[in-house]
Design a protein around this motif. Structure first.
Motif, PDB file in Angstrom:
ATOM      1  N   LEU A 104     -10.253   8.561   3.106  1.00 26.94           N
ATOM      2  CA  LEU A 104     -11.478   9.337   2.318  1.00 26.94           C
ATOM      3  C   LEU A 104     -12.066   9.113   1.316  1.00 26.94           C
ATOM      4  O   LEU A 104     -13.072   8.977   1.711  1.00 26.94           O
ATOM      5  N   LEU A 105     -11.409   7.750   0.921  1.00 25.25           N
ATOM      6  CA  LEU A 105     -12.811   6.532  -0.359  1.00 25.25           C
ATOM      7  C   LEU A 105     -13.331   6.536   0.124  1.00 25.25           C
ATOM      8  O   LEU A 105     -14.370   6.443  -0.066  1.00 25.25           O
ATOM      9  N   TRP A 106     -13.172   5.465   1.258  1.00 25.78           N
ATOM     10  CA  TRP A 106     -14.031   5.100   1.936  1.00 25.78           C
ATOM     11  C   TRP A 106     -14.935   5.775   2.618  1.00 25.78           C
ATOM     12  O   TRP A 106     -16.182   5.163   2.222  1.00 25.78           O
ATOM     13  N   ASP A 107     -15.323   6.781   2.701  1.00 23.14           N
ATOM     14  CA  ASP A 107     -15.948   7.699   3.549  1.00 23.14           C
ATOM     15  C   ASP A 107     -17.025   8.293   1.962  1.00 23.14           C
ATOM     16  O   ASP A 107     -18.351   8.175   2.469  1.00 23.14           O
ATOM     17  N   LEU A 108     -16.551   8.608   1.318  1.00 24.27           N
ATOM     18  CA  LEU A 108     -16.431   9.650   0.055  1.00 24.27           C
ATOM     19  C   LEU A 108     -17.844   7.503  -0.271  1.00 24.27           C
ATOM     20  O   LEU A 108     -18.634   8.404  -1.031  1.00 24.27           O
TER      21      LEU A 108
END
Length: 70
Positions: free
Chosen positions: A51-55
């Motif tokens: 999720l952090l990578w996607d954000l």
């Protein structure tokens, strides 16, 4: 103030143990009940990392959906 039915919170054991006296959260290699606990923890860490990578803008899923035309 402890009564006969209660005891102070400082009297609790420091580690929750299983019936065999071992720590329930101890890392044991192999097919053990602790494997499911560790599997869930590592899966949660991986999901949060994605999720952090996607954000951050490095979305693999968005790129794949764009390639297939969705």
């Amino acid at each position: 103030m402890a009564t006969q039915g209660t005891r102070p919170s400082t009297d609790l054991p420091p580690v929750a143990t299983e019936y065999n006296g071992r720590d329930r959260n101890e890392f044991l290699f192999g097919w053990t009940p602790q494997a499911e606990i560790w599997n869930g923890r590592l899966a949660a860490i991986g999901f949060l990392a994605y999720l952090l990578w996607d954000l951050a803008g490095y979305s693999v899923l968005r790129d794949v959906l764009r390639i297939v035309g969705y």
